[in-house]
Every structure is written in C-alpha cells, then in structure tokens.
Write an enzyme that holds these catalytic residues in place. Structure first.
Site, PDB file in Angstrom:
ATOM      1  N   THR A  58     103.145 105.533  53.354  1.00 22.09           N
ATOM      2  CA  THR A  58     103.274 104.435  54.308  1.00 22.09           C
ATOM      3  C   THR A  58     102.186 104.617  55.351  1.00 22.09           C
ATOM      4  O   THR A  58     102.307 105.429  56.272  1.00 22.09           O
ATOM      5  CB  THR A  58     104.659 104.443  54.967  1.00 22.09           C
ATOM      6  OG1 THR A  58     105.667 104.332  53.953  1.00 22.09           O
ATOM      7  CG2 THR A  58     104.800 103.273  55.938  1.00 22.09           C
ATOM      8  N   LYS A 103     105.308  96.782  53.305  1.00 27.59           N
ATOM      9  CA  LYS A 103     106.126  97.975  53.512  1.00 27.59           C
ATOM     10  C   LYS A 103     106.478  98.159  54.986  1.00 27.59           C
ATOM     11  O   LYS A 103     107.634  98.437  55.340  1.00 27.59           O
ATOM     12  CB  LYS A 103     105.380  99.198  52.983  1.00 27.59           C
ATOM     13  CG  LYS A 103     105.880 100.543  53.482  1.00 27.59           C
ATOM     14  CD  LYS A 103     107.308 100.854  53.081  1.00 27.59           C
ATOM     15  CE  LYS A 103     107.689 102.266  53.515  1.00 27.59           C
ATOM     16  NZ  LYS A 103     109.081 102.599  53.219  1.00 27.59           N
ATOM     17  N   LYS A 120     106.131 106.112  63.967  1.00 25.95           N
ATOM     18  CA  LYS A 120     104.788 105.836  63.440  1.00 25.95           C
ATOM     19  C   LYS A 120     104.741 104.492  62.720  1.00 25.95           C
ATOM     20  O   LYS A 120     103.824 103.695  62.924  1.00 25.95           O
ATOM     21  CB  LYS A 120     104.374 106.979  62.501  1.00 25.95           C
ATOM     22  CG  LYS A 120     103.025 106.811  61.831  1.00 25.95           C
ATOM     23  CD  LYS A 120     103.114 106.260  60.419  1.00 25.95           C
ATOM     24  CE  LYS A 120     103.870 107.163  59.472  1.00 25.95           C
ATOM     25  NZ  LYS A 120     103.878 106.627  58.088  1.00 25.95           N
TER      26      LYS A 120
END
Length: 365
Positions: free
Chosen positions: A114, A190, A259
């Site tokens: 990711t 995502k 994040k």
C-alpha cells in the site's frame, strides 16, 4: 489527473495452479510470508529476501532459496514485494543493487504494498526503462485472509505485464479486479478502501460506546446492525473486534493506518477534493499513537471512543497480547452493568415498555 478505466468484473480464483515459474518474494512480514507459502504450495520454486535474517530463516524449507542479497533474485520471472511504505519500496527497487538494476528484461515486479500513487508511477517508469514489467496489486484484506486465499486483489499495469501476473494473482485471492494500465490507479483505489474502513471503525466505535454507556450490551447493537442494514464484511469483522476489545495481534497497526490516510489526504489535496471526515479520523489515529497504542489494531478506534465516553477498559491495552494468547477474551474485572428489559431497548410500535420485574427477556451489558 485522468480518470482510470472502469474496473473489470471480479474474477473468481481458478481451482488449478498457474503455470510453474521461478518467483521471488521480497518482504516476509505476515502478508508477504502468506504469499510466499501459497506460491510454494502451488508448486513454484521461490527465492525469498527480507531485511531481517530471522524472517528469511523462518521460511527455510524444501523449494525455498534464501537470498543473501537482492541480486540473488536476478533469474526470477516474477518478483512480488510486500513492504510497508514508499521509503521501503524505493530502497528495494531503486537502491544500489535493487530490483530495477538486477531483474532481467521481461521479468515482472508485482508490488502488493500500500503505497502512494506517485510512487507507483515512478516504479512503473523505472522498470519500463529497463525493459521490465510492473504491476501494482494492493489488496483488501488482512494476513489471515491472505493465508486463506480470500483476499480481494486490486491490480493495474500494462497489458503485457498483467498477462504474466494474472495467473499468479488469481491464485492468491478470491477475486481479482483489473482496473486498467495505469498502475497508480490500483494504489488510489486501495487507499480509498482504507479510508472507508477507517471511517467505519470510527462510527462503529462511537455508536457502540453510546449503547454501552446507556446500559445496553453493545453485542446486542452489533447483532442488530450486522443482521440488518449494516451487514458488510467491515462492519462484521471490525465491529466484532470492537465489542470484544480484541485489538491484538493487529491486522493493521495504527502507524500504517495513519500512513494510508495521510497518503489519501495528499491525493485529495492534489485534486482539490475536501475530505473533512477523513482528516478527523486521521487525527483520531494519531491520538492513538499518542496514547501508546501503536502496536494495536486500527479497530482500537473503538477503544478511544470508549475512553472519551468515560467508560472503563474491559481489557487494558497493554495486556491485549497476553489476553489473546489465552485464546479467550473473558473480562473477569468487568463491573456489573444495568439490566434493561428487551422491550425497553426497542419496544414494538404503539406498545409501552414492560414494567421492571416483568417476564420479558433481559439484556445484560
């Protein structure tokens, strides 16, 4: 930013393994190790590498070559990477002796990480300049789903690279969504999925805290919601963690969630898309780090909501791991909560609540 092509219909994983090829796996955390073990089970010889030797040693078994350096993956037809962030991917792909320099022409790098869409575009360009393929294939799901091959995989990349990656990706999840040729599109989808999950966790935490403080067993609310209008996998899976305060071991640690929301907000700023709710939940996750909960699952947003409501912890955050090793989440220190008659919780239309001491079923918080 140009719009991505519409995603293809999801495809169910085939029952038969993909054609045998030499596969590299870089990054042997819980997710990467699950990928490596499933690829090996499908009959592919694999070469594994991780920054930590203990992770490499844990994969020692027939059919596995332990790499001492990235250059040992030079003969691989396909290399999977499962790494935590842009910095780690940059070091592995573009650093001295990295994948871009050592992979052979025609080989394909499949990044399951990711990462930011910007990083994904850079990877695609670097590999393309060296005659290599690049496919971004982040996943929706956790390490348990990875082991069970029930992930949802979001893939994007040039058609030639995708054709080589597809048979392997089909085997690693239950559904594959091919989004288009721009690898960055898979990473943006995502991130968007993780935003939706984070907002769901925040809302679940708030409403379950409301029920609990009102004397209603939050499991009753969880049962009602997930068996009516809110029966999604996210509500069921993470709502279950919240009502049980089962935050360890984590599927996604809080810093990784911070994040991901930071990356999503950066994309939103670039495209002038206000995301006020996302900004709020990102700050809630930062607050969890400030509380010292960095090693908990991001569903501990429910724990933060309970704390804010002045509710006592059912399981102390610091004892989460020890609690889970017992295989139970019993809460012997839980204080007795008020009992409410079921008719007082959701009375039938036009009826009065049953009097205390009546014969109705009761709900115990």
């Amino acid at each position: 930013m140009t719009s991505a092509p519409a995603a293809s219909a999801p495809e169910t994983s085939p029952a038969t393994p993909s054609p045998r090829c030499l596969v590299g796996v870089v990054g042997l955390g819980r997710m990467g190790r699950a990928f490596a073990e499933n690829l090996l089970a499908d009959g592919h010889p694999i070469v594994v590498w991780d920054a930590f030797q203990t992770q490499i040693d844990a994969m020692a078994r027939p059919g596995v070559v332990a790499a001492t350096k990235l250059a040992d993956l030079a003969e691989c037809d396909v290399v999977f990477s499962s790494l935590p962030d842009d910095e780690a991917v940059t070091a592995v792909a573009a650093g001295a002796g990295g994948l871009v320099k050592i992979m052979k022409a025609g080989a394909v790098h499949i990044s399951m990480s990711t990462i930011s869409p910007t990083m994904s575009r850079r990877l695609a360009a670097w590999h393309g300049e060296c005659g290599q393929g690049y496919v971004a294939a982040p996943v929706l799901g956790n390490p348990d789903l990875a082991r069970a091959r029930t992930l949802f995989i979001l893939a994007a990349g040039p058609d030639a690279a995708m054709q080589k990656a597809r048979p392997l990706l089909d085997r690693l999840g239950q559904k594959l969504f091919v989004i288009g040729e721009d690898a960055a599109a898979a990473n943006l989808v995502k991130l968007a999925g993780n935003v939706l999950t984070a907002l769901t966790l925040q809302s679940m935490g708030e409403v379950l805290a409301l029920l609990r403080k009102s004397g209603i067993d939050p499991r009753v609310g969880f049962d009602i919601f997930t068996n009516s209008l809110f029966d999604s996998r996210v509500h069921r899976t993470y709502g279950g963690k919240i009502v049980d305060e089962r935050y360890s071991p984590p599927g996604m640690t809080v810093p990784l969630a911070v994040k991901d929301l930071r990356l999503a907000l950066a994309e939103a700023e670039t495209n002038s898309v206000p995301m006020p709710a996302t900004s709020l939940v990102r700050d809630r996750l930062v607050a969890m780090v400030a509380h010292g909960w960095a090693d908990l699952d991001w569903s501990a947003l429910g724990l933060l909501a309970a704390r804010d409501a002045g509710l006592p912890d059912l399981v102390a955050p610091s004892s989460q791991a020890q609690s889970d090793t017992r295989g139970t989440n019993a809460h012997p220190d839980r204080a007795a909560a008020p009992v409410k008659l079921i008719d007082q919780v959701y009375p039938p239309s036009g009826s009065r609540p049953a009097p205390a001491g009546g014969g109705s079923s009761v709900l115990i918080a």
